[in-house]
Design an enzyme around this catalytic site. Structure first.
Site, PDB file in Angstrom:
ATOM      1  N   ASN A  10     -15.189  25.608-104.458  1.00  0.00           N
ATOM      2  CA  ASN A  10     -15.275  24.820-103.121  1.00  0.00           C
ATOM      3  C   ASN A  10     -16.280  25.670-102.572  1.00  0.00           C
ATOM      4  O   ASN A  10     -16.341  26.721-102.166  1.00  0.00           O
ATOM      5  CB  ASN A  10     -14.150  24.918-102.285  1.00  0.00           C
ATOM      6  CG  ASN A  10     -13.853  24.703-101.080  1.00  0.00           C
ATOM      7  OD1 ASN A  10     -15.074  24.136-100.511  1.00  0.00           O
ATOM      8  ND2 ASN A  10     -13.081  24.877-100.115  1.00  0.00           N
ATOM      9  N   LYS A  12     -17.824  25.249 -99.789  1.00  0.00           N
ATOM     10  CA  LYS A  12     -17.571  25.313 -98.286  1.00  0.00           C
ATOM     11  C   LYS A  12     -19.269  25.085 -97.687  1.00  0.00           C
ATOM     12  O   LYS A  12     -19.826  24.284 -98.476  1.00  0.00           O
ATOM     13  CB  LYS A  12     -16.990  26.646 -97.866  1.00  0.00           C
ATOM     14  CG  LYS A  12     -15.744  26.919 -98.416  1.00  0.00           C
ATOM     15  CD  LYS A  12     -15.096  28.095 -97.906  1.00  0.00           C
ATOM     16  CE  LYS A  12     -13.576  28.203 -98.541  1.00  0.00           C
ATOM     17  NZ  LYS A  12     -12.732  29.042 -97.861  1.00  0.00           N
ATOM     18  N   HIS A  95      -8.145  20.690 -96.591  1.00  0.00           N
ATOM     19  CA  HIS A  95      -8.313  22.206 -96.793  1.00  0.00           C
ATOM     20  C   HIS A  95      -7.987  22.778 -95.314  1.00  0.00           C
ATOM     21  O   HIS A  95      -7.948  22.159 -94.293  1.00  0.00           O
ATOM     22  CB  HIS A  95      -9.746  22.589 -97.057  1.00  0.00           C
ATOM     23  CG  HIS A  95     -10.006  23.821 -97.468  1.00  0.00           C
ATOM     24  ND1 HIS A  95      -9.976  24.793 -96.320  1.00  0.00           N
ATOM     25  CD2 HIS A  95     -10.100  24.614 -98.524  1.00  0.00           C
ATOM     26  CE1 HIS A  95     -10.316  26.128 -96.938  1.00  0.00           C
ATOM     27  NE2 HIS A  95     -10.060  25.600 -98.329  1.00  0.00           N
ATOM     28  N   GLU A  97      -9.316  24.990 -93.559  1.00  0.00           N
ATOM     29  CA  GLU A  97     -10.226  24.924 -92.593  1.00  0.00           C
ATOM     30  C   GLU A  97     -10.465  23.690 -91.913  1.00  0.00           C
ATOM     31  O   GLU A  97     -10.713  23.703 -90.555  1.00  0.00           O
ATOM     32  CB  GLU A  97     -11.528  25.493 -93.404  1.00  0.00           C
ATOM     33  CG  GLU A  97     -11.588  27.159 -93.568  1.00  0.00           C
ATOM     34  CD  GLU A  97     -12.252  27.380 -94.954  1.00  0.00           C
ATOM     35  OE1 GLU A  97     -13.293  26.689 -95.185  1.00  0.00           O
ATOM     36  OE2 GLU A  97     -11.868  28.571 -95.507  1.00  0.00           O
ATOM     37  N   GLU A 167      -2.705  26.675-101.227  1.00  0.00           N
ATOM     38  CA  GLU A 167      -3.569  27.901-100.961  1.00  0.00           C
ATOM     39  C   GLU A 167      -2.959  28.681 -99.545  1.00  0.00           C
ATOM     40  O   GLU A 167      -3.126  27.960 -98.498  1.00  0.00           O
ATOM     41  CB  GLU A 167      -5.017  27.343-100.281  1.00  0.00           C
ATOM     42  CG  GLU A 167      -5.775  26.741-101.734  1.00  0.00           C
ATOM     43  CD  GLU A 167      -7.242  26.413-101.314  1.00  0.00           C
ATOM     44  OE1 GLU A 167      -7.927  27.122-102.193  1.00  0.00           O
ATOM     45  OE2 GLU A 167      -7.810  26.018-100.239  1.00  0.00           O
ATOM     46  N   GLY A 173     -10.238  33.833 -98.427  1.00  0.00           N
ATOM     47  CA  GLY A 173     -11.593  34.447 -97.946  1.00  0.00           C
ATOM     48  C   GLY A 173     -11.225  35.999 -97.466  1.00  0.00           C
ATOM     49  O   GLY A 173     -11.849  36.380 -96.923  1.00  0.00           O
ATOM     50  N   SER A 213      -8.679  33.682-102.565  1.00  0.00           N
ATOM     51  CA  SER A 213      -9.224  35.057-103.323  1.00  0.00           C
ATOM     52  C   SER A 213      -9.042  35.076-104.689  1.00  0.00           C
ATOM     53  O   SER A 213      -8.866  36.107-105.560  1.00  0.00           O
ATOM     54  CB  SER A 213      -8.673  36.283-102.376  1.00  0.00           C
ATOM     55  OG  SER A 213      -8.935  36.191-101.235  1.00  0.00           O
TER      56      SER A 213
HETATM   57  P1  PGA Z   1     -11.716  31.896-101.341  1.00  0.00           P
HETATM   58  O1  PGA Z   1     -11.275  30.252-100.877  1.00  0.00           O
HETATM   59  O2  PGA Z   1     -11.453  31.597-102.914  1.00  0.00           O
HETATM   60  O3  PGA Z   1     -12.906  32.232-100.749  1.00  0.00           O
HETATM   61  O4  PGA Z   1     -10.516  32.753-100.847  1.00  0.00           O
HETATM   62  C1  PGA Z   1     -10.504  29.396-101.425  1.00  0.00           C
HETATM   63  C2  PGA Z   1     -10.672  28.065-100.859  1.00  0.00           C
HETATM   64  O5  PGA Z   1     -10.766  28.169 -99.486  1.00  0.00           O
HETATM   65  O6  PGA Z   1     -10.682  27.082-101.453  1.00  0.00           O
END
Ligand code: PGA
Length: 248
Positions: A10, A12, A95, A97, A167, A173, A213
């Site tokens: 992803n 982003k 997601h 976000e 998630e 993140g 992460s």
């Molecule tokens: P990350 O993000 O691996 O940077 O923690 C995962 C995601 O948001 O899909």
């Protein structure tokens, strides 16, 4: 029947079209692996160049978002037909976000899931709890509520073909990964819920990813858990580490 692994990046809001081509070229020789589905979910503007760059390889292209209508006066949005025409196979829906910054709720996300299926796109449906919810002991209740709402009207056959990404928001993140036991507990509960809503065969077929992460160092252990069929990778998908996860 063994479920095929699926590792999705992803990206982003990262990588310009030129940078995207460079990253695909860097990863191309490293992610060749016939045993795994590899997907790059990329920003809308990168979809066409990335689709061109991965043509003829084992990598598939995904979108990070889409709108719920076919066409019309929705300035700034991207329709599922546009994605399909550009060669997109998967679309991330829900997601955290998007839920947080763009106020997407489960009623709206359910429409996205149904629209994706109508157009032949495979949803990667995300769910996950906040740290407060985990500490309050309501993680599984919350995940069940999200998934039950998002899957309203989805058939067993459709559910069997899709991907759910667990998630935990506190792990995204932050560098703070869920332990493999924590991740497995929730992924197992998701599979049990799918069995409850549909049936055993659907629960056995659906693929469930962990995300938050995940990196080259912790991927092998997370992916060794019986109910974790893959990963949704943010930060680590933007570098060569992604290939180590694919090959883990
Ligand atoms: P990350 O993000 O691996 O940077 O923690 C995962 C995601 O948001 O899909």
């Amino acid at each position: 029947m063994a479920r095929r692994r699926i590792i999705a990046g992803n990206w982003k809001m990262n990588k310009t079209p030129s940078e995207a081509k460079e990253l695909v070229a860097l990863l191309a020789p490293l992610v060749k692996n016939d045993d795994v589905d590899v997907v790059y979910c990329v920003p809308a503007i990168d979809i066409v160049p990335v689709a061109e760059a991965v043509a003829g390889t084992n990598v598939m292209v995904g979108a990070e978002n889409m709108y719920i209508e076919d066409k019309g006066a929705f300035t700034g949005e991207i329709s599922p037909d546009m994605l399909v025409d550009a060669g997109v196979k998967f679309v991330i829906i829900g997601h955290s976000e998007r839920r947080e910054y763009f106020k997407e709720d489960d009623t709206f996300l359910n429409k996205k899931v149904l629209k994706a299926f109508e157009k032949g796109l495979t949803p990667i449906l995300c769910c996950g709890e906040t740290l407060e919810q985990r500490e309050a002991g309501v993680t599984l209740d919350w995940i069940r509520l999200q998934i039950k709402s998002d899957l309203q009207g989805v058939s067993a056959e459709q559910a069997a073909s899709m991907v759910i990404a667990y998630e935990p928001i506190w792990a995204i993140g932050t560098g703070r990964t869920a332990t493999s036991e924590q991740a497995e507990e929730v992924c197992k509960a998701i599979r049990e819920l799918i069995c409850e809503i549909y049936d055993e065969a659907t629960a056995e077929a659906i693929r469930i990813q962990y995300g938050g992460s995940m990196n080259a160092g912790n991927a092998a252990e997370l992916l060794s858990m019986p109910n974790i069929d893959g990963g949704l990778i943010g930060g680590a998908s933007l570098k060569a580490d992604f290939a180590q996860i694919v090959n883990a």
